[in-house]
Design a protein around this motif. Structure first.
Motif, PDB file in Angstrom:
ATOM      1  N   ASP A 116       0.766  -1.113  -0.155  1.00 53.72           N
ATOM      2  CA  ASP A 116      -0.180  -0.060  -0.128  1.00 53.72           C
ATOM      3  C   ASP A 116       0.899   1.174  -0.025  1.00 53.72           C
ATOM      4  O   ASP A 116       0.415   2.490   0.102  1.00 53.72           O
ATOM      5  CB  ASP A 116      -0.957   0.037   1.275  1.00 53.72           C
ATOM      6  CG  ASP A 116      -0.080   0.014   2.582  1.00 53.72           C
ATOM      7  OD1 ASP A 116       1.084   0.050   2.475  1.00 53.72           O
ATOM      8  OD2 ASP A 116      -0.889   0.051   3.465  1.00 53.72           O
ATOM      9  N   LYS A 117       2.323   1.073  -0.109  1.00 58.05           N
ATOM     10  CA  LYS A 117       2.878   1.946  -0.299  1.00 58.05           C
ATOM     11  C   LYS A 117       3.001   3.222  -1.528  1.00 58.05           C
ATOM     12  O   LYS A 117       3.383   4.275  -1.249  1.00 58.05           O
ATOM     13  CB  LYS A 117       4.517   1.885  -0.117  1.00 58.05           C
ATOM     14  CG  LYS A 117       4.621   1.059   1.282  1.00 58.05           C
ATOM     15  CD  LYS A 117       4.232   1.845   2.578  1.00 58.05           C
ATOM     16  CE  LYS A 117       4.484   0.971   3.639  1.00 58.05           C
ATOM     17  NZ  LYS A 117       3.848   1.627   5.177  1.00 58.05           N
ATOM     18  N   PHE A 118       2.519   2.475  -2.488  1.00 59.07           N
ATOM     19  CA  PHE A 118       2.808   3.292  -3.796  1.00 59.07           C
ATOM     20  C   PHE A 118       1.452   2.905  -4.692  1.00 59.07           C
ATOM     21  O   PHE A 118       0.895   1.688  -4.513  1.00 59.07           O
ATOM     22  CB  PHE A 118       3.847   2.895  -4.861  1.00 59.07           C
ATOM     23  CG  PHE A 118       5.183   3.391  -4.201  1.00 59.07           C
ATOM     24  CD1 PHE A 118       5.653   4.988  -5.004  1.00 59.07           C
ATOM     25  CD2 PHE A 118       6.138   2.706  -3.192  1.00 59.07           C
ATOM     26  CE1 PHE A 118       6.604   5.226  -4.279  1.00 59.07           C
ATOM     27  CE2 PHE A 118       7.161   3.426  -2.931  1.00 59.07           C
ATOM     28  CZ  PHE A 118       7.526   4.696  -3.437  1.00 59.07           C
ATOM     29  N   GLU A 119       0.755   3.775  -5.416  1.00 58.54           N
ATOM     30  CA  GLU A 119       0.037   3.506  -6.467  1.00 58.54           C
ATOM     31  C   GLU A 119       0.821   3.182  -7.735  1.00 58.54           C
ATOM     32  O   GLU A 119       1.657   3.615  -8.191  1.00 58.54           O
ATOM     33  CB  GLU A 119      -0.879   4.665  -6.868  1.00 58.54           C
ATOM     34  CG  GLU A 119      -1.935   4.383  -7.934  1.00 58.54           C
ATOM     35  CD  GLU A 119      -2.878   5.571  -8.086  1.00 58.54           C
ATOM     36  OE1 GLU A 119      -3.304   5.573  -9.441  1.00 58.54           O
ATOM     37  OE2 GLU A 119      -2.867   6.508  -7.428  1.00 58.54           O
ATOM     38  N   ILE A 120       0.318   1.795  -8.279  1.00 60.19           N
ATOM     39  CA  ILE A 120       0.977   1.298  -9.459  1.00 60.19           C
ATOM     40  C   ILE A 120       0.131   1.603 -10.586  1.00 60.19           C
ATOM     41  O   ILE A 120      -0.803   1.034 -10.744  1.00 60.19           O
ATOM     42  CB  ILE A 120       1.459   0.071  -9.371  1.00 60.19           C
ATOM     43  CG1 ILE A 120       2.253  -0.280  -8.035  1.00 60.19           C
ATOM     44  CG2 ILE A 120       2.160  -0.394 -10.463  1.00 60.19           C
ATOM     45  CD1 ILE A 120       3.402   0.270  -7.981  1.00 60.19           C
ATOM     46  N   ASN A 121       0.682   2.382 -11.300  1.00 57.78           N
ATOM     47  CA  ASN A 121      -0.177   2.718 -12.754  1.00 57.78           C
ATOM     48  C   ASN A 121       0.328   2.066 -13.879  1.00 57.78           C
ATOM     49  O   ASN A 121       1.605   2.204 -14.368  1.00 57.78           O
ATOM     50  CB  ASN A 121      -0.128   4.219 -12.945  1.00 57.78           C
ATOM     51  CG  ASN A 121      -0.737   4.492 -14.424  1.00 57.78           C
ATOM     52  OD1 ASN A 121      -1.776   4.394 -14.728  1.00 57.78           O
ATOM     53  ND2 ASN A 121       0.265   5.534 -15.248  1.00 57.78           N
ATOM     54  N   CYS A 122      -0.455   1.291 -14.834  1.00 56.52           N
ATOM     55  CA  CYS A 122       0.119   0.442 -15.921  1.00 56.52           C
ATOM     56  C   CYS A 122      -0.678   1.109 -16.893  1.00 56.52           C
ATOM     57  O   CYS A 122      -1.753   1.503 -17.366  1.00 56.52           O
ATOM     58  CB  CYS A 122      -0.645  -1.050 -15.820  1.00 56.52           C
ATOM     59  SG  CYS A 122      -0.008  -1.893 -17.260  1.00 56.52           S
ATOM     60  N   ILE A 123       0.321   1.789 -17.810  1.00 56.47           N
ATOM     61  CA  ILE A 123      -0.128   2.590 -18.867  1.00 56.47           C
ATOM     62  C   ILE A 123      -0.927   1.813 -20.156  1.00 56.47           C
ATOM     63  O   ILE A 123      -1.803   2.306 -20.749  1.00 56.47           O
ATOM     64  CB  ILE A 123       1.090   3.510 -19.462  1.00 56.47           C
ATOM     65  CG1 ILE A 123       0.515   4.622 -20.224  1.00 56.47           C
ATOM     66  CG2 ILE A 123       1.977   2.610 -20.385  1.00 56.47           C
ATOM     67  CD1 ILE A 123       1.706   5.649 -20.350  1.00 56.47           C
ATOM     68  N   VAL A 124      -0.548   0.595 -20.296  1.00 57.93           N
ATOM     69  CA  VAL A 124      -1.144  -0.367 -21.391  1.00 57.93           C
ATOM     70  C   VAL A 124      -2.148  -1.246 -20.831  1.00 57.93           C
ATOM     71  O   VAL A 124      -1.832  -2.125 -20.088  1.00 57.93           O
ATOM     72  CB  VAL A 124       0.085  -1.187 -22.215  1.00 57.93           C
ATOM     73  CG1 VAL A 124      -0.679  -1.766 -23.318  1.00 57.93           C
ATOM     74  CG2 VAL A 124       1.103  -0.375 -22.664  1.00 57.93           C
ATOM     75  N   PRO A 125      -3.392  -1.044 -21.117  1.00 56.62           N
ATOM     76  CA  PRO A 125      -4.342  -1.591 -20.362  1.00 56.62           C
ATOM     77  C   PRO A 125      -4.512  -3.099 -21.170  1.00 56.62           C
ATOM     78  O   PRO A 125      -3.879  -3.375 -22.060  1.00 56.62           O
ATOM     79  CB  PRO A 125      -5.832  -0.779 -20.837  1.00 56.62           C
ATOM     80  CG  PRO A 125      -5.227  -0.090 -22.145  1.00 56.62           C
ATOM     81  CD  PRO A 125      -3.905   0.159 -21.954  1.00 56.62           C
ATOM     82  N   ASN A 126      -5.531  -3.744 -20.224  1.00 58.40           N
ATOM     83  CA  ASN A 126      -5.677  -5.313 -20.701  1.00 58.40           C
ATOM     84  C   ASN A 126      -6.321  -5.263 -22.051  1.00 58.40           C
ATOM     85  O   ASN A 126      -7.080  -4.343 -22.538  1.00 58.40           O
ATOM     86  CB  ASN A 126      -6.899  -6.056 -19.620  1.00 58.40           C
ATOM     87  CG  ASN A 126      -5.899  -6.444 -18.581  1.00 58.40           C
ATOM     88  OD1 ASN A 126      -4.977  -6.834 -18.416  1.00 58.40           O
ATOM     89  ND2 ASN A 126      -6.725  -6.154 -17.368  1.00 58.40           N
TER      90      ASN A 126
END
Length: 291
Positions: free
Chosen positions: A48-58
């Motif tokens: 819960d320390k960082f928000e992980i943003n994935c730029i290429v969606p499913n």
């Protein structure tokens, strides 16, 4: 090329505007990754320390994906970018994204991995046709390489947030144990079929084939549809190697694979190497290979 660069500039401009309109209601720092398997590993370590943003969606192809303005807003707020390397999206966009957010640190999750080219086909009639295939960036298809990715991520998290090193270490150790369990499972399941061959439309299992003693044969050649001559070579080599399965990724046309499967008398299995659920996908692929 000029039109593309112009488009990039416009989209980046929009992202800057949107970023100026977004408040900092959530103080959790953002790290951006390129693909879903990276997000899986990063979230396991980050907790819960960082928000992980994935730029290429499913469901999107990272070789040709153009990010939306909302994607770019998150990148613009990111303290770091975890790249995977040798993927079309990163080659086209990462320089611009870094320019747009100069404070963003960039970490290479694939550092230390021995790069393989497309099919890793060492023998048979097809080999000499495939020497110019581009490098395969699907390192995570082998748990042995996934361990390198996880280790690089852990080091990055510690550098970004040294005060929580023990927290990341515990999560990293848990993830490593999960990866080792998958490696053990695959080693045991694939040992009886060592040396066997499989066909795949796009060469995304090179590291799996290399690390577990299998032969990967790709229908796609250097990102292009195969010629009739090349397909004949595939058929001849597949028969020599008694190929039993053809893998087809969700984003590719299944018709050509169906025709080939009918001619060879083998089955088709649909896979998704970009699945967020990395462990479940590798278990599925392993079970298909061991049948």
């Amino acid at each position: 090329m000029r039109l593309y660069c112009g488009f990039v500039a416009v989209v980046l401009g929009i992202s800057i505007f949107l970023l100026s309109c977004v408040g900092d209601s959530d103080n959790k720092k953002i790290i951006t990754v390129t693909i879903q398997p990276q997000k899986y590993f990063a979230e396991k370590i980050a907790g819960d320390k960082f928000e992980i943003n994935c730029i290429v969606p499913n469901g999107s192809n990272p070789e040709a994906y153009d990010p939306s303005p909302s994607n770019l807003v998150h990148v613009g707020k990111s303290v770091a970018y975890f790249k995977i390397g040798n993927i079309g999206f990163e080659m086209a966009w990462l320089g611009k994204l870094a320019q747009n957010n100069p404070a963003m640190k960039i970490y290479d999750n694939a550092e230390g991995i021995e790069i393989l080219t497309g099919t890793h086909q060492h023998e048979g009639h097809v080999e000499h046709q495939q020497h110019e295939i581009e490098v395969d960036p699907h390192y995570w298809s082998s748990p042995k390489q996934a361990q390198v990715i996880a280790r690089n991520m852990y080091k990055a998290f510690v550098e970004l947030d040294p005060e929580n090193k023990d927290f990341y270490r515990k999560n990293y150790d848990n993830l490593t144990s999960e990866i080792v369990r998958m490696d053990t499972f695959m080693t045991q399941k694939l040992a009886p079929v060592e040396g066997s061959a499989f066909i795949i439309y796009h060469p995304s299992l090179s590291y799996l084939a290399h690390d577990y003693g299998l032969k990967q044969m790709s229908i796609e050649l250097n990102g292009k549809s195969p010629s009739a001559r090349y397909m004949k070579q595939i058929v001849d080599t597949a028969r020599e190697n008694n190929v039993k399965v053809i893998f087809i990724q969700k984003e590719f046309d299944v018709k050509q694979a169906q025709t080939l499967a009918k001619e060879l008398g083998c089955r088709i299995a649909q896979i998704n190497p970009l699945n967020y659920n990395w462990n479940e996908e590798l278990e599925h692929i392993t079970n298909e290979l061991s049948r």
